[in-house]
Design an enzyme around this catalytic site. Structure first.
Site, PDB file in Angstrom:
ATOM      1  N   LYS A 103      53.935  92.945  79.280  1.00  0.00           N
ATOM      2  CA  LYS A 103      54.926  91.657  78.959  1.00  0.00           C
ATOM      3  C   LYS A 103      56.158  91.904  79.921  1.00  0.00           C
ATOM      4  O   LYS A 103      56.525  90.881  79.959  1.00  0.00           O
ATOM      5  CB  LYS A 103      55.421  91.728  77.639  1.00  0.00           C
ATOM      6  CG  LYS A 103      54.445  91.853  76.603  1.00  0.00           C
ATOM      7  CD  LYS A 103      55.018  92.161  75.109  1.00  0.00           C
ATOM      8  CE  LYS A 103      54.130  92.278  74.036  1.00  0.00           C
ATOM      9  NZ  LYS A 103      54.371  93.686  73.443  1.00  0.00           N
ATOM     10  N   GLU A 150      54.590  92.863  89.229  1.00  0.00           N
ATOM     11  CA  GLU A 150      54.884  94.077  88.251  1.00  0.00           C
ATOM     12  C   GLU A 150      56.462  94.057  87.906  1.00  0.00           C
ATOM     13  O   GLU A 150      57.087  93.818  89.057  1.00  0.00           O
ATOM     14  CB  GLU A 150      54.528  95.380  88.587  1.00  0.00           C
ATOM     15  CG  GLU A 150      53.243  95.756  87.940  1.00  0.00           C
ATOM     16  CD  GLU A 150      53.408  96.223  86.556  1.00  0.00           C
ATOM     17  OE1 GLU A 150      54.434  95.876  85.832  1.00  0.00           O
ATOM     18  OE2 GLU A 150      52.460  97.012  86.196  1.00  0.00           O
ATOM     19  N   ASP A 151      56.967  94.503  86.940  1.00  0.00           N
ATOM     20  CA  ASP A 151      58.321  94.576  86.676  1.00  0.00           C
ATOM     21  C   ASP A 151      58.938  96.187  87.269  1.00  0.00           C
ATOM     22  O   ASP A 151      59.772  96.121  87.853  1.00  0.00           O
ATOM     23  CB  ASP A 151      58.789  94.453  85.379  1.00  0.00           C
ATOM     24  CG  ASP A 151      58.000  95.311  84.377  1.00  0.00           C
ATOM     25  OD1 ASP A 151      57.069  95.705  84.827  1.00  0.00           O
ATOM     26  OD2 ASP A 151      58.419  95.576  83.351  1.00  0.00           O
ATOM     27  N   ASP A 188      56.243 103.104  88.049  1.00  0.00           N
ATOM     28  CA  ASP A 188      57.111 104.588  87.591  1.00  0.00           C
ATOM     29  C   ASP A 188      55.972 105.373  88.044  1.00  0.00           C
ATOM     30  O   ASP A 188      56.164 105.890  88.926  1.00  0.00           O
ATOM     31  CB  ASP A 188      57.227 104.226  86.077  1.00  0.00           C
ATOM     32  CG  ASP A 188      58.057 105.531  85.380  1.00  0.00           C
ATOM     33  OD1 ASP A 188      59.205 105.283  84.884  1.00  0.00           O
ATOM     34  OD2 ASP A 188      57.628 106.465  85.534  1.00  0.00           O
ATOM     35  N   LYS A 210      60.465 103.146  91.192  1.00  0.00           N
ATOM     36  CA  LYS A 210      60.990 104.627  90.868  1.00  0.00           C
ATOM     37  C   LYS A 210      60.269 105.342  91.576  1.00  0.00           C
ATOM     38  O   LYS A 210      59.290 106.091  90.751  1.00  0.00           O
ATOM     39  CB  LYS A 210      61.121 104.654  89.263  1.00  0.00           C
ATOM     40  CG  LYS A 210      62.401 104.823  88.731  1.00  0.00           C
ATOM     41  CD  LYS A 210      62.197 105.288  87.273  1.00  0.00           C
ATOM     42  CE  LYS A 210      62.466 104.225  86.414  1.00  0.00           C
ATOM     43  NZ  LYS A 210      62.318 104.953  84.749  1.00  0.00           N
ATOM     44  N   PHE A 229      66.028 105.678  82.944  1.00  0.00           N
ATOM     45  CA  PHE A 229      65.273 104.816  82.224  1.00  0.00           C
ATOM     46  C   PHE A 229      66.035 103.212  81.865  1.00  0.00           C
ATOM     47  O   PHE A 229      67.128 103.272  81.591  1.00  0.00           O
ATOM     48  CB  PHE A 229      65.096 105.082  80.895  1.00  0.00           C
ATOM     49  CG  PHE A 229      63.918 104.275  80.097  1.00  0.00           C
ATOM     50  CD1 PHE A 229      62.381 104.501  80.182  1.00  0.00           C
ATOM     51  CD2 PHE A 229      64.280 103.421  79.281  1.00  0.00           C
ATOM     52  CE1 PHE A 229      61.545 103.534  79.484  1.00  0.00           C
ATOM     53  CE2 PHE A 229      63.434 102.524  78.659  1.00  0.00           C
ATOM     54  CZ  PHE A 229      61.942 102.638  78.747  1.00  0.00           C
ATOM     55  N   ARG A 266      64.437  93.001  76.397  1.00  0.00           N
ATOM     56  CA  ARG A 266      63.700  92.500  77.389  1.00  0.00           C
ATOM     57  C   ARG A 266      64.597  90.958  78.080  1.00  0.00           C
ATOM     58  O   ARG A 266      64.443  90.772  79.005  1.00  0.00           O
ATOM     59  CB  ARG A 266      62.260  91.770  76.876  1.00  0.00           C
ATOM     60  CG  ARG A 266      61.507  92.968  76.698  1.00  0.00           C
ATOM     61  CD  ARG A 266      59.939  92.446  76.697  1.00  0.00           C
ATOM     62  NE  ARG A 266      58.970  93.332  75.960  1.00  0.00           N
ATOM     63  CZ  ARG A 266      58.357  94.231  76.459  1.00  0.00           C
ATOM     64  NH1 ARG A 266      58.528  94.429  77.753  1.00  0.00           N
ATOM     65  NH2 ARG A 266      57.585  94.947  76.002  1.00  0.00           N
TER      66      ARG A 266
HETATM   67  C1  PRP Z   1      55.631  99.079  82.203  1.00  0.00           C
HETATM   68  C2  PRP Z   1      55.695  98.201  83.398  1.00  0.00           C
HETATM   69  C3  PRP Z   1      54.322  98.747  84.113  1.00  0.00           C
HETATM   70  C4  PRP Z   1      54.384 100.041  83.741  1.00  0.00           C
HETATM   71  C5  PRP Z   1      54.847 101.021  84.696  1.00  0.00           C
HETATM   72  O1  PRP Z   1      54.614  98.531  81.107  1.00  0.00           O
HETATM   73  O2  PRP Z   1      55.492  96.974  83.136  1.00  0.00           O
HETATM   74  O3  PRP Z   1      53.178  98.202  83.780  1.00  0.00           O
HETATM   75  O4  PRP Z   1      55.220 100.539  82.531  1.00  0.00           O
HETATM   76  O5  PRP Z   1      54.655 102.531  84.194  1.00  0.00           O
HETATM   77  P1  PRP Z   1      53.612 103.424  85.103  1.00  0.00           P
HETATM   78  O6  PRP Z   1      53.934 103.557  86.718  1.00  0.00           O
HETATM   79  O7  PRP Z   1      54.193 104.813  84.633  1.00  0.00           O
HETATM   80  O8  PRP Z   1      52.297 103.256  84.734  1.00  0.00           O
HETATM   81  P2  PRP Z   1      54.708  99.042  79.532  1.00  0.00           P
HETATM   82  O9  PRP Z   1      53.605  99.820  79.261  1.00  0.00           O
HETATM   83  O10 PRP Z   1      56.005  99.394  79.151  1.00  0.00           O
HETATM   84  O11 PRP Z   1      54.527  97.598  78.701  1.00  0.00           O
HETATM   85  P3  PRP Z   1      55.379  96.334  78.783  1.00  0.00           P
HETATM   86  O12 PRP Z   1      55.253  95.787  80.212  1.00  0.00           O
HETATM   87  O13 PRP Z   1      54.657  95.602  77.875  1.00  0.00           O
HETATM   88  O14 PRP Z   1      56.757  96.735  78.479  1.00  0.00           O
HETATM   89  C1  7HP Z   2      58.326 102.016  82.127  1.00  0.00           C
HETATM   90  C2  7HP Z   2      59.397 101.345  81.870  1.00  0.00           C
HETATM   91  N1  7HP Z   2      59.979 100.591  80.933  1.00  0.00           N
HETATM   92  C3  7HP Z   2      61.212 100.297  80.716  1.00  0.00           C
HETATM   93  N2  7HP Z   2      62.141 101.001  81.382  1.00  0.00           N
HETATM   94  C4  7HP Z   2      61.744 101.899  82.287  1.00  0.00           C
HETATM   95  O1  7HP Z   2      62.828 102.456  83.151  1.00  0.00           O
HETATM   96  C5  7HP Z   2      60.399 102.161  82.719  1.00  0.00           C
HETATM   97  N3  7HP Z   2      59.574 103.005  83.247  1.00  0.00           N
HETATM   98  N4  7HP Z   2      58.299 102.700  83.300  1.00  0.00           N
END
Ligand code: PRP
Ligand code: 7HP
Length: 190
Positions: free
Chosen positions: A48, A105-106, A109, A137, A158, A171
């Site tokens: 999301k 992607e947002d 990580d 990141k 975070f 969000r």
């Molecule tokens: C977040 C973000 C990425 C993912 C990145 O999604 O939107 O998809 O984490 O993390 P990574 O590089 O460590 O895999 P999340 O699983 O939190 O779901 P959301 O988008 O519904 O918040």
């Molecule tokens: C997932 C995520 N969601 C919210 N804030 C961050 O910094 C995050 N890293 N990975």
């Protein structure tokens, strides 16, 4: 006892203001428009978190775009740590066979979510497959992945807002900020 959310008050520091984000989205949209000039592009938003970014970015791209949405969840992790195990909650609605596809992607990580998605989407035979993320990141990366468009490289903190959540809230903030430590502490105790 659970702590109630104070949407703006829980934010200790604004890392990226609304203006900075909007300027970056315009810049990314223009770059993508140049790179895909004369072509059509399919944007795949990873729900999301990427929802606000996707909504703004698609309108900043000056070539025809189609959109599709996927939702994945990582499981087996914690509120702030990803496990690398990914489950598809919502798949693509249409075929991407032969299309130029850009994953939106947002945040990247550890890179584990995107690593999984890239392998999954490559298997659907797109003409090209690239990645655009608002936030990167790199200090947290566990797996190297190609990232074609990055809005901001951020430190290992975070963050919430502009789609990013902690416990599914924050969000709808228009900026990206860092939460007060008490918010994490309260969640850990709950
Ligand atoms: C977040 C973000 C990425 C993912 C990145 O999604 O939107 O998809 O984490 O993390 P990574 O590089 O460590 O895999 P999340 O699983 O939190 O779901 P959301 O988008 O519904 O918040
Ligand atoms: C997932 C995520 N969601 C919210 N804030 C961050 O910094 C995050 N890293 N990975």
């Amino acid at each position: 006892m659970s702590r109630s959310v104070d949407l703006e008050g829980d934010v200790a520091e604004v890392l990226l203001s609304e203006d900075e984000i909007q300027a970056k989205v315009s810049e990314l949209g223009a770059r993508i428009g140049e790179d895909y000039a004369g072509r059509e592009l399919t944007l795949v938003s990873v729900l999301k978190g990427s929802l606000p970014f996707m909504a703004d970015l698609m309108r900043a791209i000056p070539v025809p775009v189609r959109i599709d949405l996927m939702e994945v969840s990582s499981y087996g992790g914690t509120a702030t740590e990803s496990s690398g195990l990914v489950r598809i909650l919502k798949d693509l609605s249409s075929s991407i066979d032969g299309q130029d596809v850009l994953i939106v992607e947002d945040i990247i990580d550890t890179g584990l979510t995107l690593n999984y998605l890239l392998r999954y989407l490559r298997g659907k035979n797109p003409r090209s497959l690239r990645v655009c993320t608002l936030l990167d990141k790199p200090a947290r990366r566990l797996v190297e992945i190609p990232v074609d468009y990055v809005g901001f490289t951020i430190p290992d903190r975070f963050v919430v807002g502009y789609g990013l959540d902690f416990g599914e809230v924050y969000r709808n903030l228009r900026y990206v900020g860092v939460l007060r430590p008490e918010v994490y502490a309260a969640a850990a105790e709950a």
